[in-house]
Design a protein around this motif. Structure first.
Motif, short mmCIF file in Angstrom:
data_model
loop_
_atom_site.label_atom_id
_atom_site.label_comp_id
_atom_site.label_asym_id
_atom_site.label_seq_id
_atom_site.Cartn_x
_atom_site.Cartn_y
_atom_site.Cartn_z
N ALA A 119 0.83 -1.21 0.00
CA ALA A 119 0.00 0.00 0.00
C ALA A 119 0.86 1.25 0.00
CB ALA A 119 -0.93 -0.01 1.22
N ALA A 120 1.98 1.21 0.74
CA ALA A 120 2.87 2.36 0.79
C ALA A 120 3.50 2.62 -0.59
CB ALA A 120 3.96 2.14 1.83
N ILE A 121 3.83 1.55 -1.31
CA ILE A 121 4.40 1.71 -2.64
C ILE A 121 3.36 2.26 -3.61
CG2 ILE A 121 5.32 0.45 -4.63
CD1 ILE A 121 6.85 -1.30 -2.68
N VAL A 122 2.13 1.76 -3.50
CA VAL A 122 1.06 2.29 -4.35
C VAL A 122 0.90 3.78 -4.11
CG1 VAL A 122 -1.42 2.26 -4.77
CG2 VAL A 122 -0.16 0.10 -4.61
N SER A 123 0.93 4.18 -2.84
CA SER A 123 0.80 5.59 -2.53
C SER A 123 1.98 6.39 -3.10
CB SER A 123 0.73 5.79 -1.01
OG SER A 123 0.66 7.15 -0.67
N ALA A 124 3.20 5.86 -2.93
CA ALA A 124 4.38 6.54 -3.46
C ALA A 124 4.34 6.63 -4.98
CB ALA A 124 5.65 5.83 -3.00
N ALA A 125 3.74 5.62 -5.62
CA ALA A 125 3.70 5.61 -7.08
C ALA A 125 2.90 6.78 -7.64
CB ALA A 125 3.10 4.29 -7.57
N GLY A 126 2.02 7.33 -6.82
CA GLY A 126 1.24 8.47 -7.28
C GLY A 126 2.06 9.72 -7.52
N THR A 127 3.29 9.75 -7.00
CA THR A 127 4.16 10.92 -7.20
C THR A 127 5.51 10.53 -7.79
OG1 THR A 127 4.94 10.75 -4.91
CG2 THR A 127 3.07 12.22 -5.33
N LEU A 128 5.58 9.37 -8.47
CA LEU A 128 6.86 8.94 -9.03
C LEU A 128 7.32 9.82 -10.20
CD1 LEU A 128 6.81 5.03 -8.94
CD2 LEU A 128 8.02 6.63 -7.44
N ASN A 129 6.44 10.66 -10.69
CA ASN A 129 6.87 11.63 -11.70
C ASN A 129 7.68 12.76 -11.08
OD1 ASN A 129 4.28 12.24 -10.46
ND2 ASN A 129 4.22 14.08 -11.76
N ARG A 130 7.70 12.80 -9.76
CA ARG A 130 8.50 13.81 -9.05
C ARG A 130 9.67 13.13 -8.34
NH1 ARG A 130 6.53 18.30 -11.45
NH2 ARG A 130 4.26 18.47 -11.21
N TYR A 131 10.73 13.89 -8.10
CA TYR A 131 11.85 13.34 -7.35
C TYR A 131 11.46 13.08 -5.91
CZ TYR A 131 14.98 14.48 -11.23
OH TYR A 131 15.59 14.54 -12.45
N PRO A 132 12.10 12.09 -5.28
CA PRO A 132 11.80 11.82 -3.87
C PRO A 132 12.38 12.89 -2.96
CG PRO A 132 13.66 10.49 -4.58
CD PRO A 132 13.15 11.20 -5.81
N ASP A 133 11.98 12.85 -1.71
CA ASP A 133 12.56 13.74 -0.70
C ASP A 133 14.04 13.44 -0.60
OD1 ASP A 133 13.36 15.18 1.49
OD2 ASP A 133 12.11 14.09 2.93
N ARG A 134 14.87 14.33 -1.10
CA ARG A 134 16.30 14.03 -1.14
C ARG A 134 16.93 14.01 0.25
NH1 ARG A 134 16.35 19.12 -3.97
NH2 ARG A 134 16.86 20.84 -2.54
N GLU A 135 16.27 14.60 1.24
CA GLU A 135 16.78 14.57 2.60
C GLU A 135 16.21 13.39 3.41
OE1 GLU A 135 19.18 16.39 3.44
OE2 GLU A 135 19.14 17.89 1.82
N ALA A 136 15.18 12.72 2.89
CA ALA A 136 14.57 11.57 3.57
C ALA A 136 14.26 11.90 5.03
CB ALA A 136 15.47 10.35 3.47
#
Length: 363
Positions: free
Chosen positions: A49-66
């Motif tokens: 479920a977390a990956i599905v949620s993250a996939a909704g913004t995969l067109n954007r870069y991730p939080d580079r500071e995590a």
């Protein structure tokens, strides 16, 4: 076709082979200290479920500071740490690469104590840092006099102490670590990749007093997340800032961050497996001693045992039976990771069946 020999490879890389333990498809894999238990169905569903949620913004870069993950890791570690004290990367391998890129390099040295983790020289090589080693005591332990004497002789910028040590499983007490910090100005990295399996205290207890201390950890073992590739360190914010300077942009994917945060949310469940795996390793060591093997006292999820007149033959004999362990460590020893009770029973049976009988061991 062009070959590697035709390319302008760095001189120090000529003739080198890629690092890696054998990856062989056999029924029982006990060679790389993995957790043999995959995440439970509940955890897997939450990760999905977390990956599905993250996939909704995969067109954007991730939080580079995590920052979310770093905050969760700080909360897991405790000791009053915050996200500013934690750095996270693709496995503890990248954490170490960041440290030696920031604090090593040409004209600088990293010191460690052998036998120890076989990737350390490669971190040094890849960052053009001089790699210096000093032998541990005959029982594979360290004390302050040995470490401080080596630091005085070699003047390293970075010193590595691994506890529990890979491949021996031996530990270093906090008094020794603190004496080294008080008696030198080296950056001291305490590699605690297997700390969750140990009964002893963590060097995290010393962080507040010692700004040159760095404690390195991984989620690969205790959190059954070897495939997720998440390693991290705890240190003074200034050391974290140094790692931020040398990291590649967006080095930790959105999917990795999401999965790791789910695992941390289930730390109680996953750490219960850690205790059972540590018990499995100690039970194997008791069995091996009863069979006449020499066994190194370990506080990890692996055991180093021997001594074999021809350890490669034993390794191959076990592999022929579908059991993969690790041919590493001091001459004559083999290392086995703790597996499930059924896997360990099969290993013990196979060792008893080895022919001809091992020299010096009861048949």
């Amino acid at each position: 076709m062009i070959s590697l020999a035709d390319l302008p490879l760095r001189d120090d890389l000529v003739g080198q082979e890629p690092y890696g333990a054998p990856q062989i498809d056999v029924p029982i894999v006990l060679n790389v200290n993995e957790n043999p238990y995959p995440p439970s169905q509940v955890i897997r569903h939450e990760m999905a479920a977390a990956i599905v949620s993250a996939a909704g913004t995969l067109n954007r870069y991730p939080d580079r500071e995590a920052l979310g993950l770093r905050g969760d890791l700080a909360a897991y570690l405790g000791h009053g740490l915050s996200a500013e004290n934690v750095w996270v990367a693709n496995g503890s391998n990248e954490v170490m690469a960041h440290l030696l890129t920031a604090f090593g390099g040409p004209g600088r040295r990293v010191l460690t104590f052998t036998p120890t983790y076989s990737m350390y020289p490669e971190y040094a090589r890849n960052t053009c840092t001089e790699y210096v080693t000093v032998p541990r005591h005959p029982d594979y332990t360290l004390d302050a006099d040995l470490v401080l004497g080596a630091i005085a002789e070699h003047r390293p910028t970075v010193t590595l102490i691994t506890t529990p040590n890979n491949p021996t499983g031996t530990t270093v007490d906090l008094a020794t670590i603190e004496a080294v910090l008080e008696g030198s100005d080296t950056l001291l990295v305490v590699d605690e990749a297997y700390q969750e399996f140990s009964s002893g205290p963590s060097a995290l207890e010393l962080l507040a007093k010692h700004p040159r201390l760095i404690v390195s950890r991984t989620m690969s073992k205790a959190f059954a997340l070897a495939g997720g590739r998440v390693g991290y360190l705890a240190a003074a914010p200034a050391i974290v800032d140094a790692c931020r300077i040398v990291r590649l942009p967006y080095h930790l994917s959105a999917q990795t961050q999401a999965i790791a945060r789910v695992a941390l949310a289930h730390s109680d469940e996953l750490l219960a497996q850690v205790r059972s795996l540590a018990a499995e390793a100690r039970a194997f060591e008791d069995w091996a001693r009863g069979r006449g093997y020499e066994v190194i006292d370990s506080e990890s999820n692996f055991s180093l045992f021997g001594r074999f007149p021809d350890r490669h033959r034993v390794w191959q004999d076990l592999l022929d039976r579908g059991i993969l362990i690790r041919e590493t460590g001091p001459a004559g020893f083999l290392r086995v990771s703790a597996g499930t009770p059924d896997e360990m029973a099969i290993l013990r049976s196979a060792l008893d069946e080895l022919s001809p009988p091992l020299e010096g061991n009861p048949s």
